[in-house]
Design an enzyme around this catalytic site. Structure first.
Site, PDB file in Angstrom:
ATOM      1  N   CYS A  84       0.740  -1.331   0.204  1.00 32.66           N
ATOM      2  CA  CYS A  84       0.056   0.050  -0.036  1.00 32.66           C
ATOM      3  C   CYS A  84       0.873   1.398  -0.014  1.00 32.66           C
ATOM      4  CB  CYS A  84      -0.983  -0.122   1.246  1.00 32.66           C
ATOM      5  SG  CYS A  84      -2.488  -1.135   0.914  1.00 32.66           S
ATOM      6  N   ASP A  85       2.197   1.116   0.033  1.00 35.94           N
ATOM      7  CA  ASP A  85       2.846   2.340   0.013  1.00 35.94           C
ATOM      8  C   ASP A  85       4.258   2.066  -0.501  1.00 35.94           C
ATOM      9  OD1 ASP A  85       3.389   5.166   0.573  1.00 35.94           O
ATOM     10  OD2 ASP A  85       3.731   4.825   2.672  1.00 35.94           O
ATOM     11  N   LEU A  86       4.356   1.675  -1.735  1.00 35.58           N
ATOM     12  CA  LEU A  86       5.508   1.431  -2.403  1.00 35.58           C
ATOM     13  C   LEU A  86       5.944   2.783  -2.935  1.00 35.58           C
ATOM     14  CD1 LEU A  86       4.987  -2.091  -4.058  1.00 35.58           C
ATOM     15  CD2 LEU A  86       6.499  -1.736  -2.170  1.00 35.58           C
TER      16      LEU A  86
END
Length: 228
Positions: free
Chosen positions: A95-97
């Site tokens: 969810c936060d690459l």
């Protein structure tokens, strides 16, 4: 842990601790993911101890170089997709690459910061909605309330990262759009970025295997088959 390490000790408020996510992450074996040593609880905190990876963030690397060569970009993208594929096999989505959550070490790229990782199909609650939006410009549209995040959300972020690395511009900056539409960007790369960052998840690469294949096809189309 005498004689081994170094480690990172991450402290998470108990009300935000996703114990099931960290337990699942500990089952992942890809070396580009953090190797969890132990988790435990304090009176008001959940503690995760995992291996420390020395290196610079991708954000620092791109800032220092201006941008990355296309062959280096594709190599980093492949390594990041290996990490994402292992997460997805275990039912997790990062969810936060984003550039600040990737370490470029001597042995390649590593994914860090799992603060908003979740199991595939999880819907944000009123308590977690703000925290699970992800990094603007890299987080997939569905993370802003359109639908539950799944593996295609990470694939969106991976594709955004490819554009960021090869252009040196953040995806939400006007110069990125100018670069993307310029004649200097090969059509195969434009097509790759367009598909990978499609608004509708169903229009993107559906799995990391498809993403790997697209990277190989892009490398071939750009005549980079001899690059590593």
């Amino acid at each position: 842990f005498e004689g081994v390490g170094p480690f990172v000790r991450k402290k998470i408020p108990l009300k935000l601790a996703q114990r099931n996510v960290w337990a699942t992450l500990a089952e992942c074996s890809n070396p580009r993911l953090p190797q969890i040593a132990v988790t435990y609880e304090m009176p008001d905190q959940f503690i995760v101890v995992y291996d420390y990876i020395p290196g610079d963030t991708l954000e620092q690397v791109v800032a220092g170089n201006g941008r990355l060569a296309i062959d280096e970009t594709l190599s980093v993208a492949y390594e990041l997709a290996e990490a994402a594929a292992d997460l997805h096999r275990h039912g997790l989505v990062h969810c936060d690459l984003a550039p600040g959550n990737i370490i470029i070490a001597a042995d390649g790229a590593h994914v860090i910061d799992f603060g908003i990782a979740q199991h595939i199909g999880t819907r944000s609650t009123s308590d977690t909605k703000t925290a699970t939006l992800g990094t603007w410009g890299f987080a997939a549209p569905e993370q802003y309330g359109f639908a539950s995040a799944d593996q295609r959300s990470d694939i969106y972020s991976l594709s955004r990262l490819v554009g960021y690395m090869v252009s040196g511009c953040l995806p939400d900056q006007e110069q990125f759009n100018q670069w993307l539409l310029s004649s200097s960007v090969p059509q195969p790369l434009q097509d790759f970025l367009s598909k990978g960052t499609a608004f509708e998840p169903s229009a993107r690469f559906q799995t990391c295997d498809e993403f790997f294949q697209a990277l190989d096809q892009l490398r071939y189309a750009l005549d980079l088959t001899q690059s590593t």
